[in-house]
Write a protein that holds these residues in place. Structure first.
Motif, PDB file in Angstrom:
ATOM      1  N   UNK A 139       0.854  -1.183   0.000  1.00 12.12           N
ATOM      2  CA  UNK A 139       0.000   0.000   0.000  1.00 12.12           C
ATOM      3  C   UNK A 139       0.891   1.234   0.000  1.00 12.12           C
ATOM      4  N   UNK A 140       0.396   2.301  -0.635  1.00 11.09           N
ATOM      5  CA  UNK A 140       1.076   3.591  -0.596  1.00 11.09           C
ATOM      6  C   UNK A 140       0.156   4.619   0.036  1.00 11.09           C
ATOM      7  N   UNK A 153      -6.476  14.849  -9.149  1.00 11.23           N
ATOM      8  CA  UNK A 153      -5.377  14.234  -9.899  1.00 11.23           C
ATOM      9  C   UNK A 153      -5.082  12.834  -9.366  1.00 11.23           C
ATOM     10  N   UNK A 154      -4.969  12.717  -8.046  1.00 16.64           N
ATOM     11  CA  UNK A 154      -4.654  11.416  -7.454  1.00 16.64           C
ATOM     12  C   UNK A 154      -5.816  10.430  -7.595  1.00 16.64           C
ATOM     13  N   UNK A 159      -6.017   6.552  -6.588  1.00 19.89           N
ATOM     14  CA  UNK A 159      -5.892   6.768  -5.151  1.00 19.89           C
ATOM     15  C   UNK A 159      -7.259   7.062  -4.545  1.00 19.89           C
ATOM     16  N   UNK A 160      -7.401   6.763  -3.238  1.00 16.65           N
ATOM     17  CA  UNK A 160      -8.637   6.984  -2.508  1.00 16.65           C
ATOM     18  C   UNK A 160      -8.381   7.936  -1.347  1.00 16.65           C
ATOM     19  N   UNK A 182      -4.449  10.295   1.504  1.00 20.58           N
ATOM     20  CA  UNK A 182      -4.832   9.423   0.397  1.00 20.58           C
ATOM     21  C   UNK A 182      -4.073   8.120   0.454  1.00 20.58           C
ATOM     22  N   UNK A 183      -4.680   7.056  -0.115  1.00 22.03           N
ATOM     23  CA  UNK A 183      -4.106   5.724  -0.041  1.00 22.03           C
ATOM     24  C   UNK A 183      -4.309   5.012  -1.387  1.00 22.03           C
ATOM     25  N   UNK A 184      -3.354   4.129  -1.710  1.00 22.69           N
ATOM     26  CA  UNK A 184      -3.438   3.313  -2.911  1.00 22.69           C
ATOM     27  C   UNK A 184      -3.043   1.885  -2.567  1.00 22.69           C
TER      28      UNK A 184
END
Length: 186
Positions: A139-140, A153-154, A159-160, A182-184
């Motif tokens: 996860x990022x 943009x994200x 991204x969430x 934000x998380x990915x």
């Protein structure tokens, strides 16, 4: 190609060792960072004055980033177009076992000469690949400043938004902005 045409495949590279961040690379990073901040970018380091900034004010932050590079913990991702630095970002891993499976993305920036041409998107795509395939991350996460449209943009890049710190960032007196978390998932 005009300034607003998409860059189809910017060359993305990574630097994962301090010795590979040559003086020329550090100068490029510093010049790009100053241009981005002075054009209104939201990537001001904590130990730097608010804009306008000089390259000299940013050098200590660039030196710190490059000194701390490590294949397991911290990598610079660079995007180049026709040999010129078009953008860069930092991808880090926290060392504590509770969060070692998550990476942190910092300092995402596209040089003002290359904005709107897909460089940021290419960097984010490469970051996901490097994080998952080379660093073993799952996860990022990142934080962005509200009021600039960065969250859109994200989101477009997958991204969430997972939370906000309301009014956490004071850009100027009377101009407080949310910090958007934000998380990915990789």
């Amino acid at each position: 190609m005009t300034a607003h045409e998409a860059v189809r495949n910017p060359i993305t590279a990574q630097i994962s060792r301090a010795d590979d961040a040559t003086a020329a690379v550090r100068r490029e990073l510093t010049a790009c960072w100053a241009a981005v901040i002075n054009a209104g970018g939201a990537v001001v380091p904590m130990d730097c004055p608010l804009p306008p900034v000089t390259e000299a004010a940013l050098r200590p932050a660039v030196e710190r980033i490059t000194r701390d590079l490590s294949p397991d913990r911290s990598r610079l991702l660079l995007a180049r177009v026709d040999g010129a630095l078009a953008g860069w970002m930092l991808l880090r891993r926290e060392q504590h076992p509770l969060v070692a499976h998550c990476g942190i993305v910092n300092h995402v920036q596209t040089h003002v000469r290359f904005r709107g041409r897909g460089v940021g998107t290419a960097l984010l795509r490469r970051a996901g690949d490097v994080a998952r395939d080379d660093m073993g991350l799952e996860r990022l996460r990142l934080a962005v400043r509200s009021g600039l449209g960065l969250e859109d943009f994200y989101r477009k890049a997958g991204w969430t938004e997972v939370g906000r710190w309301p009014g956490a960032l004071r850009v100027a007196p009377g101009d407080d902005r949310d910090e958007i978390l934000m998380s990915l998932a990789l």
